[in-house]
Design a protein around this motif. Structure first.
Motif, PDB file in Angstrom:
ATOM      1  N   CYS A 110       4.274  29.504 -25.438  1.00 36.99           N
ATOM      2  CA  CYS A 110       4.653  30.622 -26.312  1.00 36.99           C
ATOM      3  C   CYS A 110       5.865  30.153 -27.109  1.00 36.99           C
ATOM      4  CB  CYS A 110       5.026  31.858 -25.505  1.00 36.99           C
ATOM      5  SG  CYS A 110       3.694  32.433 -24.446  1.00 36.99           S
ATOM      6  N   SER A 131       8.422  28.625 -24.369  1.00 36.91           N
ATOM      7  CA  SER A 131       8.190  29.060 -22.992  1.00 36.91           C
ATOM      8  C   SER A 131       6.876  28.420 -22.552  1.00 36.91           C
ATOM      9  CB  SER A 131       8.078  30.584 -23.009  1.00 36.91           C
ATOM     10  OG  SER A 131       7.488  31.066 -21.835  1.00 36.91           O
ATOM     11  N   ARG A 133       3.955  28.007 -19.621  1.00 35.44           N
ATOM     12  CA  ARG A 133       3.315  28.614 -18.438  1.00 35.44           C
ATOM     13  C   ARG A 133       2.032  27.861 -18.122  1.00 35.44           C
ATOM     14  NH1 ARG A 133       4.156  34.098 -20.720  1.00 35.44           N
ATOM     15  NH2 ARG A 133       6.307  34.047 -21.415  1.00 35.44           N
ATOM     16  N   VAL A 157      -0.964  36.469 -21.874  1.00 37.25           N
ATOM     17  CA  VAL A 157       0.022  37.498 -21.527  1.00 37.25           C
ATOM     18  C   VAL A 157       0.426  37.352 -20.055  1.00 37.25           C
ATOM     19  CG1 VAL A 157      -0.392  39.266 -23.292  1.00 37.25           C
ATOM     20  CG2 VAL A 157      -1.912  39.149 -21.341  1.00 37.25           C
ATOM     21  N   GLN A 158       1.538  36.672 -19.835  1.00 38.12           N
ATOM     22  CA  GLN A 158       2.014  36.442 -18.468  1.00 38.12           C
ATOM     23  C   GLN A 158       3.490  36.848 -18.382  1.00 38.12           C
ATOM     24  OE1 GLN A 158       0.838  32.668 -16.567  1.00 38.12           O
ATOM     25  NE2 GLN A 158      -0.181  32.110 -18.464  1.00 38.12           N
ATOM     26  N   GLY A 160       7.517  36.708 -17.308  1.00 43.46           N
ATOM     27  CA  GLY A 160       8.484  35.617 -17.334  1.00 43.46           C
ATOM     28  C   GLY A 160       8.529  34.813 -16.046  1.00 43.46           C
ATOM     29  N   GLN A 163       6.784  31.482 -15.898  1.00 39.08           N
ATOM     30  CA  GLN A 163       7.240  30.329 -16.686  1.00 39.08           C
ATOM     31  C   GLN A 163       7.568  29.145 -15.772  1.00 39.08           C
ATOM     32  OE1 GLN A 163       9.757  31.907 -20.370  1.00 39.08           O
ATOM     33  NE2 GLN A 163      10.367  32.918 -18.484  1.00 39.08           N
ATOM     34  N   GLN A 283       7.595  37.488 -24.997  1.00 39.60           N
ATOM     35  CA  GLN A 283       7.047  36.225 -24.513  1.00 39.60           C
ATOM     36  C   GLN A 283       7.736  34.986 -25.062  1.00 39.60           C
ATOM     37  OE1 GLN A 283       3.342  36.309 -22.481  1.00 39.60           O
ATOM     38  NE2 GLN A 283       2.486  36.702 -24.478  1.00 39.60           N
ATOM     39  N   TYR A 284       8.255  35.067 -26.292  1.00 38.19           N
ATOM     40  CA  TYR A 284       8.852  33.845 -26.857  1.00 38.19           C
ATOM     41  C   TYR A 284      10.302  34.049 -27.279  1.00 38.19           C
ATOM     42  CZ  TYR A 284       6.302  36.237 -30.622  1.00 38.19           C
ATOM     43  OH  TYR A 284       5.776  37.181 -31.460  1.00 38.19           O
ATOM     44  N   ALA A 287      11.809  36.441 -22.559  1.00 36.54           N
ATOM     45  CA  ALA A 287      11.487  35.797 -21.278  1.00 36.54           C
ATOM     46  C   ALA A 287      12.061  34.380 -21.171  1.00 36.54           C
ATOM     47  CB  ALA A 287       9.977  35.800 -21.041  1.00 36.54           C
ATOM     48  N   PRO A 312       3.695  41.599 -19.978  1.00 30.19           N
ATOM     49  CA  PRO A 312       3.392  41.997 -21.359  1.00 30.19           C
ATOM     50  C   PRO A 312       2.001  42.606 -21.471  1.00 30.19           C
ATOM     51  CG  PRO A 312       3.436  39.589 -21.149  1.00 30.19           C
ATOM     52  CD  PRO A 312       3.791  40.146 -19.806  1.00 30.19           C
ATOM     53  N   PRO A 315       0.325  39.998 -26.685  1.00 26.60           N
ATOM     54  CA  PRO A 315       1.056  38.730 -26.888  1.00 26.60           C
ATOM     55  C   PRO A 315       2.388  38.894 -27.618  1.00 26.60           C
ATOM     56  CG  PRO A 315      -1.272  38.442 -27.431  1.00 26.60           C
ATOM     57  CD  PRO A 315      -1.077  39.907 -27.167  1.00 26.60           C
TER      58      PRO A 315
END
Ligand code: FDP
Length: 341
Positions: A110, A131, A133, A157-158, A160, A163, A283-284, A287, A312, A315
């Motif tokens: 991300c 980021s 993952r 969509v994960q 933080g 990471q 996400q970017y 996190a 999240p 995205p």
């Protein structure tokens, strides 16, 4: 500077572990993108790269030429690794799905290719935030529920906590990558003559408390009462608690968080009262900065919950962000919760 300079690549390889080889490829490719972006920023005014494209992005913001150009650079750098399955970028409405030959299942990256882009046309500091993952869900104990309501794993969509690495590249008087792979935070300065990132900041630690707050106070009439009271408190005079705090706001997340990591204090981008949104992207922006802050001994909060555990929904989800010294962020949370007035 250390006696024996360690390059970014050596640093990554020395981390060891099953992921070290692939993470080294990913992060060194991000560093290549960073070198290319730094060079373009330095000459942008001379080659017609300042200003806007005339279009707007998925967030409805006016797109700068350099945003688009830097996104292409990062996309190419990530494609070249052959390790990335999903790329989420501020500049792309939908996640880019790629194929990978990685036997380990590949990676999700991300990225905000140029964060703080309102600073571009005024020769201000901007940055690239990233980021990293896993592309596949880590096995869980107990296993994930198979009930019909359970959401299937979507790599794009994960939270933080998923990471594996996070960092930013800051384009200032020097170009600097600040990185965590989950074992502390280190900084690597781009040597202008050797063209390599060399470790210059070993094991960065944020002070427990600072004397600086960083927020766009032009928005204060829109904040919820707890945030307003907190910032008023910081402006109050009290020698014992080191107040008033100094105000510092570049308006470029990388620059403001970098100063906060080194000197302590707090950076806030609160939600407007009555909304849960905020401006920054989970996400970017939030996190990866949250992982860096926690790895440096700091704290990152959405006001009422830890940034790192937020799942999240989309995205490009936005969140409020309070980040910095652990004591400062904890006090801000107390004000928001009404525990301190
Ligand atoms: P920008 O819009 O210039 O790209 O989320 C992006 C960001 O900058 C952050 O880097 C920065 O901290 C913040 O927004 C600045 O927003 P305001 O101009 O609303 O203060």
């Amino acid at each position: 500077m250390e006696q024996e300079p360690i390059s970014l690549e050596e640093h990554l390889r020395s981390a060891g572990g099953a992921d070290a080889a692939e993470l080294t490829v990913l992060v060194t490719q991000l560093a290549v993108a960073g070198r290319i972006i730094a060079r373009e920023l330095a000459r942008a005014a001379l080659v017609g790269q300042l200003g806007t494209t005339g279009g707007t992005n998925v967030q409805g913001e006016r797109v700068k030429k350099l945003d688009v150009w830097a996104n292409d650079v990062v996309v190419r750098a990530m494609e070249d690794t052959g390790l990335v399955t999903t790329l989420v970028s501020e500049e792309m409405a939908e996640p880019l799905r790629l194929t990978t030959a990685s036997p380990r299942g590949g990676w999700v990256v991300c990225v905000d290719p140029i964060d703080g882009s309102s600073n571009l046309d005024v020769n201000g500091v901007v940055g690239t935030i990233f980021s990293i993952r896993r592309g596949q869900e880590a096995p869980r104990v107990p296993p994930r529920s198979t009930s019909p309501e359970a959401q299937p794993f979507d790599p794009a969509v994960q939270p933080g906590t998923a990471q594996v690495a996070a960092g930013y590249i800051m384009y200032g008087p020097s170009t600097l990558m600040v990185l965590t792979t989950g074992d502390g935070v280190d900084g690597f300065t781009l040597g202008p003559t050797i063209g390599e990132f060399v470790r210059s900041h070993r094991r960065m630690r944020i002070p427990a408390r600072g004397r600086t707050y960083s927020v766009n106070e032009g928005n204060s009439s829109k904040w919820e009462p707890g945030v307003r009271r907190y910032v008023e408190y910081l402006r109050g005079v009290d020698v014992a608690t080191g107040r008033p705090y100094s105000a510092r706001y570049v308006g470029s997340l990388v620059a403001d968080v970098h100063r906060t990591l080194l000197e302590g204090g707090i950076y806030l981008y609160p939600a407007d009262a009555g909304t849960s949104g905020g401006k920054l992207r989970l996400q970017y922006e939030a996190a990866p900065m949250g992982m860096l802050a926690e790895q440096a001994g700091g704290r990152a909060s959405a006001g009422r919950e830890r940034i790192m555990t937020l799942q999240p929904a989309t995205p490009h989800q936005r969140v409020p962000l309070l980040i910095g010294s652990p004591e400062d962020v904890a006090l801000a949370e107390d004000f928001i919760a009404g525990r301190h007035r």
